[in-house]
Design a protein around this motif. Structure first.
Motif, PDB file in Angstrom:
ATOM      1  N   ASP A  35      -8.055   3.856  -2.821  1.00 46.06           N
ATOM      2  CA  ASP A  35      -6.992   2.961  -3.279  1.00 46.06           C
ATOM      3  C   ASP A  35      -5.646   3.391  -2.722  1.00 46.06           C
ATOM      4  O   ASP A  35      -4.820   2.548  -2.355  1.00 46.06           O
ATOM      5  CB  ASP A  35      -6.938   2.929  -4.809  1.00 46.06           C
ATOM      6  N   GLN A  36      -5.427   4.697  -2.628  1.00 50.05           N
ATOM      7  CA  GLN A  36      -4.171   5.211  -2.088  1.00 50.05           C
ATOM      8  C   GLN A  36      -3.999   4.798  -0.621  1.00 50.05           C
ATOM      9  O   GLN A  36      -2.912   4.404  -0.200  1.00 50.05           O
ATOM     10  CB  GLN A  36      -4.116   6.731  -2.227  1.00 50.05           C
ATOM     11  N   GLN A  37      -5.057   4.874   0.161  1.00 45.44           N
ATOM     12  CA  GLN A  37      -4.991   4.461   1.557  1.00 45.44           C
ATOM     13  C   GLN A  37      -4.696   2.967   1.677  1.00 45.44           C
ATOM     14  O   GLN A  37      -3.917   2.542   2.538  1.00 45.44           O
ATOM     15  CB  GLN A  37      -6.302   4.792   2.281  1.00 45.44           C
ATOM     16  N   LYS A  38      -5.295   2.183   0.805  1.00 46.52           N
ATOM     17  CA  LYS A  38      -5.044   0.737   0.835  1.00 46.52           C
ATOM     18  C   LYS A  38      -3.612   0.413   0.427  1.00 46.52           C
ATOM     19  O   LYS A  38      -2.980  -0.465   1.013  1.00 46.52           O
ATOM     20  CB  LYS A  38      -6.038   0.009  -0.066  1.00 46.52           C
ATOM     21  N   GLU A  39      -3.087   1.130  -0.553  1.00 45.39           N
ATOM     22  CA  GLU A  39      -1.689   0.936  -0.955  1.00 45.39           C
ATOM     23  C   GLU A  39      -0.755   1.238   0.217  1.00 45.39           C
ATOM     24  O   GLU A  39       0.207   0.500   0.471  1.00 45.39           O
ATOM     25  CB  GLU A  39      -1.335   1.834  -2.144  1.00 45.39           C
ATOM     26  N   LEU A  40      -1.039   2.320   0.935  1.00 43.61           N
ATOM     27  CA  LEU A  40      -0.219   2.679   2.098  1.00 43.61           C
ATOM     28  C   LEU A  40      -0.341   1.621   3.192  1.00 43.61           C
ATOM     29  O   LEU A  40       0.662   1.247   3.822  1.00 43.61           O
ATOM     30  CB  LEU A  40      -0.622   4.056   2.627  1.00 43.61           C
ATOM     31  N   LEU A  41      -1.539   1.118   3.415  1.00 42.63           N
ATOM     32  CA  LEU A  41      -1.745   0.072   4.414  1.00 42.63           C
ATOM     33  C   LEU A  41      -0.941  -1.173   4.067  1.00 42.63           C
ATOM     34  O   LEU A  41      -0.265  -1.746   4.925  1.00 42.63           O
ATOM     35  CB  LEU A  41      -3.239  -0.261   4.519  1.00 42.63           C
ATOM     36  N   ILE A  42      -0.987  -1.590   2.814  1.00 44.32           N
ATOM     37  CA  ILE A  42      -0.211  -2.748   2.364  1.00 44.32           C
ATOM     38  C   ILE A  42       1.275  -2.515   2.609  1.00 44.32           C
ATOM     39  O   ILE A  42       1.983  -3.387   3.129  1.00 44.32           O
ATOM     40  CB  ILE A  42      -0.488  -3.034   0.876  1.00 44.32           C
TER      41      ILE A  42
ATOM     42  N   GLU B 168       2.757  -0.409   4.775  1.00 42.19           N
ATOM     43  CA  GLU B 168       3.094  -0.328   6.204  1.00 42.19           C
ATOM     44  C   GLU B 168       3.021  -1.693   6.880  1.00 42.19           C
ATOM     45  O   GLU B 168       3.854  -2.006   7.741  1.00 42.19           O
ATOM     46  CB  GLU B 168       2.178   0.677   6.905  1.00 42.19           C
ATOM     47  N   ILE B 169       2.042  -2.510   6.519  1.00 41.93           N
ATOM     48  CA  ILE B 169       1.950  -3.850   7.093  1.00 41.93           C
ATOM     49  C   ILE B 169       3.152  -4.681   6.670  1.00 41.93           C
ATOM     50  O   ILE B 169       3.745  -5.393   7.485  1.00 41.93           O
ATOM     51  CB  ILE B 169       0.628  -4.535   6.693  1.00 41.93           C
ATOM     52  N   THR B 170       3.513  -4.596   5.407  1.00 48.83           N
ATOM     53  CA  THR B 170       4.676  -5.334   4.914  1.00 48.83           C
ATOM     54  C   THR B 170       5.933  -4.924   5.670  1.00 48.83           C
ATOM     55  O   THR B 170       6.733  -5.775   6.082  1.00 48.83           O
ATOM     56  CB  THR B 170       4.856  -5.108   3.399  1.00 48.83           C
ATOM     57  N   GLU B 171       6.115  -3.623   5.870  1.00 41.66           N
ATOM     58  CA  GLU B 171       7.282  -3.133   6.619  1.00 41.66           C
ATOM     59  C   GLU B 171       7.274  -3.675   8.046  1.00 41.66           C
ATOM     60  O   GLU B 171       8.315  -4.094   8.569  1.00 41.66           O
ATOM     61  CB  GLU B 171       7.290  -1.603   6.633  1.00 41.66           C
ATOM     62  N   ALA B 172       6.109  -3.683   8.697  1.00 43.59           N
ATOM     63  CA  ALA B 172       6.006  -4.148  10.073  1.00 43.59           C
ATOM     64  C   ALA B 172       6.329  -5.635  10.195  1.00 43.59           C
ATOM     65  O   ALA B 172       7.043  -6.059  11.121  1.00 43.59           O
ATOM     66  CB  ALA B 172       4.606  -3.867  10.619  1.00 43.59           C
ATOM     67  N   VAL B 173       5.824  -6.433   9.261  1.00 45.22           N
ATOM     68  CA  VAL B 173       6.099  -7.871   9.289  1.00 45.22           C
ATOM     69  C   VAL B 173       7.593  -8.121   9.049  1.00 45.22           C
ATOM     70  O   VAL B 173       8.203  -8.957   9.717  1.00 45.22           O
ATOM     71  CB  VAL B 173       5.222  -8.614   8.256  1.00 45.22           C
ATOM     72  N   ASN B 174       8.163  -7.371   8.140  1.00 40.76           N
ATOM     73  CA  ASN B 174       9.597  -7.488   7.872  1.00 40.76           C
ATOM     74  C   ASN B 174      10.405  -7.191   9.125  1.00 40.76           C
ATOM     75  O   ASN B 174      11.310  -7.942   9.489  1.00 40.76           O
ATOM     76  CB  ASN B 174       9.986  -6.554   6.729  1.00 40.76           C
TER      77      ASN B 174
ATOM     78  N   PRO C  80      11.344 -11.713   4.447  1.00 40.53           N
ATOM     79  CA  PRO C  80      11.644 -10.913   3.254  1.00 40.53           C
ATOM     80  C   PRO C  80      10.362 -10.246   2.740  1.00 40.53           C
ATOM     81  O   PRO C  80       9.304 -10.880   2.688  1.00 40.53           O
ATOM     82  CB  PRO C  80      12.149 -11.948   2.243  1.00 40.53           C
ATOM     83  N   LYS C  81      10.457  -8.978   2.402  1.00 46.04           N
ATOM     84  CA  LYS C  81       9.274  -8.241   1.943  1.00 46.04           C
ATOM     85  C   LYS C  81       8.600  -8.925   0.768  1.00 46.04           C
ATOM     86  O   LYS C  81       7.375  -8.905   0.645  1.00 46.04           O
ATOM     87  CB  LYS C  81       9.658  -6.809   1.578  1.00 46.04           C
ATOM     88  N   GLU C  82       9.392  -9.549  -0.089  1.00 46.49           N
ATOM     89  CA  GLU C  82       8.851 -10.209  -1.278  1.00 46.49           C
ATOM     90  C   GLU C  82       7.972 -11.405  -0.928  1.00 46.49           C
ATOM     91  O   GLU C  82       7.173 -11.850  -1.747  1.00 46.49           O
ATOM     92  CB  GLU C  82       9.986 -10.669  -2.199  1.00 46.49           C
ATOM     93  N   SER C  83       8.128 -11.923   0.292  1.00 45.02           N
ATOM     94  CA  SER C  83       7.338 -13.091   0.685  1.00 45.02           C
ATOM     95  C   SER C  83       6.064 -12.723   1.443  1.00 45.02           C
ATOM     96  O   SER C  83       5.228 -13.587   1.693  1.00 45.02           O
ATOM     97  CB  SER C  83       8.179 -14.033   1.547  1.00 45.02           C
ATOM     98  N   VAL C  84       5.908 -11.461   1.821  1.00 47.19           N
ATOM     99  CA  VAL C  84       4.751 -11.026   2.603  1.00 47.19           C
ATOM    100  C   VAL C  84       3.558 -10.817   1.664  1.00 47.19           C
ATOM    101  O   VAL C  84       3.669 -10.139   0.642  1.00 47.19           O
ATOM    102  CB  VAL C  84       5.062  -9.730   3.388  1.00 47.19           C
ATOM    103  N   ARG C  85       2.431 -11.397   2.030  1.00 46.54           N
ATOM    104  CA  ARG C  85       1.187 -11.211   1.290  1.00 46.54           C
ATOM    105  C   ARG C  85       0.194 -10.506   2.193  1.00 46.54           C
ATOM    106  O   ARG C  85       0.017 -10.885   3.350  1.00 46.54           O
ATOM    107  CB  ARG C  85       0.595 -12.555   0.849  1.00 46.54           C
ATOM    108  N   VAL C  86      -0.459  -9.476   1.663  1.00 47.26           N
ATOM    109  CA  VAL C  86      -1.467  -8.733   2.419  1.00 47.26           C
ATOM    110  C   VAL C  86      -2.770  -8.783   1.634  1.00 47.26           C
ATOM    111  O   VAL C  86      -2.810  -8.392   0.460  1.00 47.26           O
ATOM    112  CB  VAL C  86      -1.038  -7.268   2.654  1.00 47.26           C
ATOM    113  N   LEU C  87      -3.813  -9.276   2.271  1.00 47.35           N
ATOM    114  CA  LEU C  87      -5.132  -9.350   1.650  1.00 47.35           C
ATOM    115  C   LEU C  87      -6.058  -8.391   2.386  1.00 47.35           C
ATOM    116  O   LEU C  87      -6.186  -8.459   3.609  1.00 47.35           O
ATOM    117  CB  LEU C  87      -5.696 -10.770   1.758  1.00 47.35           C
TER     118      LEU C  87
END
Length: 63
Positions: free
Chosen positions: A14-21, A23-29, A35-42
Motif C-alpha cells: 500500500d505504501q508503494q501504491k501511495e507513493l506511485l499515486i 509521483e504520478i500526480t506531481e508529474a501530471v501537474n 491542478p493536483k486536486e483534479s488528477v485521478r489515478v487508478l
C-alpha cells in the motif's frame, strides 16, 4: 480532469501504491499544469498469471 490508469503486476505494498499515486500526480501537474486536486489515478493490480511477456505469463517467468 486527467484520469491516469496504471496496470501493475500485483504484489506492491500500500505504501508503494501511495507513493506511485503521489509521483504520478506531481508529474501530471508539472507536465500539463493540471491542478493536483483534479488528477485521478487508478491502479489495477493484475495477477502475474494474467500478465503476458514474450508469450509467457509473468508468473511463469518468476515476476
Amino acid at each position: 480532469m486527467p484520469i491516469i490508469h496504471v496496470n501493475i503486476i500485483e504484489g506492491r505494498t500500500d505504501q508503494q501504491k501511495e507513493l506511485l499515486i503521489h509521483e504520478i500526480t506531481e508529474a501530471v501537474n508539472r507536465a500539463i499544469n493540471a491542478p493536483k486536486e483534479s488528477v485521478r489515478v487508478l491502479i489495477s493490480d493484475v495477477p502475474a498469471q494474467h500478465w503476458g511477456i514474450g508469450g509467457q505469463s509473468a508468473k511463469t517467468l518468476g515476476r
